[in-house]
Design a protein around this motif. Structure first.
Motif, mmCIF file in Angstrom:
data_model
loop_
_atom_site.group_PDB
_atom_site.id
_atom_site.type_symbol
_atom_site.label_atom_id
_atom_site.label_comp_id
_atom_site.label_asym_id
_atom_site.label_seq_id
_atom_site.Cartn_x
_atom_site.Cartn_y
_atom_site.Cartn_z
ATOM 1 N N ARG A 138 0.901 -1.183 0.048
ATOM 2 C CA ARG A 138 -0.067 -0.027 0.109
ATOM 3 C C ARG A 138 0.930 1.352 -0.032
ATOM 4 O O ARG A 138 1.630 1.578 1.101
ATOM 5 C CB ARG A 138 -0.829 -0.071 1.285
ATOM 6 N N PRO A 139 1.154 1.791 -1.386
ATOM 7 C CA PRO A 139 2.125 3.002 -1.491
ATOM 8 C C PRO A 139 1.860 3.934 -0.096
ATOM 9 O O PRO A 139 3.036 4.500 0.499
ATOM 10 C CB PRO A 139 1.803 3.553 -2.606
ATOM 11 N N PHE A 140 0.820 4.295 0.494
ATOM 12 C CA PHE A 140 0.795 5.376 1.297
ATOM 13 C C PHE A 140 0.100 4.734 2.595
ATOM 14 O O PHE A 140 -0.237 5.735 3.529
ATOM 15 C CB PHE A 140 0.015 6.716 0.736
ATOM 16 N N GLY A 141 0.069 3.475 2.812
ATOM 17 C CA GLY A 141 -0.457 2.850 4.141
ATOM 18 C C GLY A 141 -1.748 3.023 4.174
ATOM 19 O O GLY A 141 -2.630 3.376 3.334
ATOM 20 N N ASP A 142 -2.205 3.720 5.475
ATOM 21 C CA ASP A 142 -3.513 4.493 5.733
ATOM 22 C C ASP A 142 -3.701 5.677 5.062
ATOM 23 O O ASP A 142 -5.067 6.291 5.392
ATOM 24 C CB ASP A 142 -3.899 4.152 7.335
#
Length: 365
Positions: free
Chosen positions: A342-346
């Protein structure tokens, strides 16, 4: 980057904060500036001005929107770290940006890209004026990235290793909504370990090879570069990012060297065992990041090539600027999303860059 040097001592090339083999600090900073090379072994020193801009203002520089100006060269990999972090964290409105000319003169970094050859916020023609305001007669290199206090015009820090970490950990009150955590606390030990190897053998290794003044010195650096790249290629074969399943500071620091590899380091710095495009894993990994908002939209290949090939006259005395490489492949599908992650996490991707900060067409694929 600090130290305009060409390897012959005439002060017309690239240093990036190096220390001679005898331990004499010849340029403090992370990027190109005013240092000359003699016949000393290349190594890099930390920034001379290591004050920190922090939430509590412990060094006298509290985080405050609009107070500071980030000065960068789009040619410089060390400054590019700060450019990417600032974009990903959404700090454009809080921390203004100054971009210097990729071509230096004997006073180093110039604001000749701005109307009248003067930075419109700081009102100076040369970054060295901010250094002089901090320390009169400072003898070291004038380096980027640099953070300057706008009200006083004084240089705050040129500590290229710390600036980006502080943007992540100290500027949190000014981060955009949805900003990613680029230095998650639970992973910091692993991130630090990965970054240390990347810095020594890749970020710094290409410079050690490029500015080597002897065959053995060059070949040792060359071996370090490709040994580490091979290790990283194996590491990234079945994982999308270097540490964890999101983009971290480690990916930013590796990207800034890899994105320059074929354009300048392969030929200009003689790191020519193979091109980035010839390593399927690293080429796909770098394209994945390049196509991620906040990465490729900060890269200016025109500035990169003009700086390295036209400023390093000891390495490229003819001043001929290569026509290649072909940049169209940077936008080709990379398929790394199949590895998950997930490139940007949350968090969420940053929006488009401000219009005044867009890279001109000449610098884009």
């Amino acid at each position: 980057m600090s130290g305009t040097t060409d390897g012959t001592g005439d002060g017309t090339g690239d240093g990036t904060g190096e220390t001679t083999s005898e331990g004499q600090d010849t340029a403090a900073g992370g990027g190109d500036g005013n240092t000359q090379y003699g016949r000393k072994k290349f190594s890099r020193s930390p920034g001379h001005f290591a004050d920190r801009v922090t939430a509590d203002g412990a060094d006298g520089w509290p985080v405050a929107a609009g107070r500071y100006r980030l000065v960068v060269s789009r040619a410089c990999p060390w400054a590019s770290r700060a450019l990417i972090s600032r974009r990903l964290l959404g700090l454009e409105a809080a921390l203004s940006l100054a971009v210097v000319d990729p071509i230096q003169d004997d006073r180093s970094w110039r604001f000749t890209l701005d109307p009248g050859g003067k930075d419109p916020v700081l009102g100076i023609r040369f970054l060295s004026e901010a250094y002089d305001a901090r320390e009169t007669g400072y003898p070291g290199g004038v380096s980027v990235p640099a953070v300057v206090d706008v009200p006083t015009g004084v240089l705050v820090t040129n500590d290229y290793q710390r600036i980006t970490l502080d943007l992540v950990t100290e500027w949190t009150a000014l981060h955009r909504e949805g900003a990613p955590d680029l230095y998650p606390e639970a992973l910091r030990e692993e991130i630090d370990e990965v970054m240390e190897g990347v810095f020594r053998d890749v970020n710094n290794g290409v410079y050690r090879a490029g500015f080597a003044t002897g065959q053995d010195e060059y070949e040792a650096a060359y071996r370090d570069v490709f040994r580490r790249l091979d290790e990283l290629s194996r590491r990234l074969a079945d994982r999308r990012y270097l540490v964890g399943d999101t983009i971290t500071e480690a990916d930013i620091r590796l990207f800034t060297t890899l994105v320059r590899f074929d354009a300048v380091y392969h030929g200009h710095f003689k790191c020519n065992r193979n091109k980035l495009t010839e390593d399927p894993v690293l080429w796909a990994y770098t394209r994945d990041l390049f196509q991620t908002p906040g990465f490729g939209d900060t890269v200016d290949f025109d500035h990169i090539k003009r700086h390295y090939y036209l400023v390093h006259t000891g390495i490229n005395p003819t001043g001929v600027l290569p026509a290649g490489p072909d940049l169209s492949g940077w936008l080709a599908p990379h398929h790394r999303e199949q590895l998950g992650g997930r490139p940007f996490g949350d968090g969420t991707p940053p929006g488009p860059p401000p219009a005044v900060e867009e890279v001109p067409p000449a610098g884009r694929p």
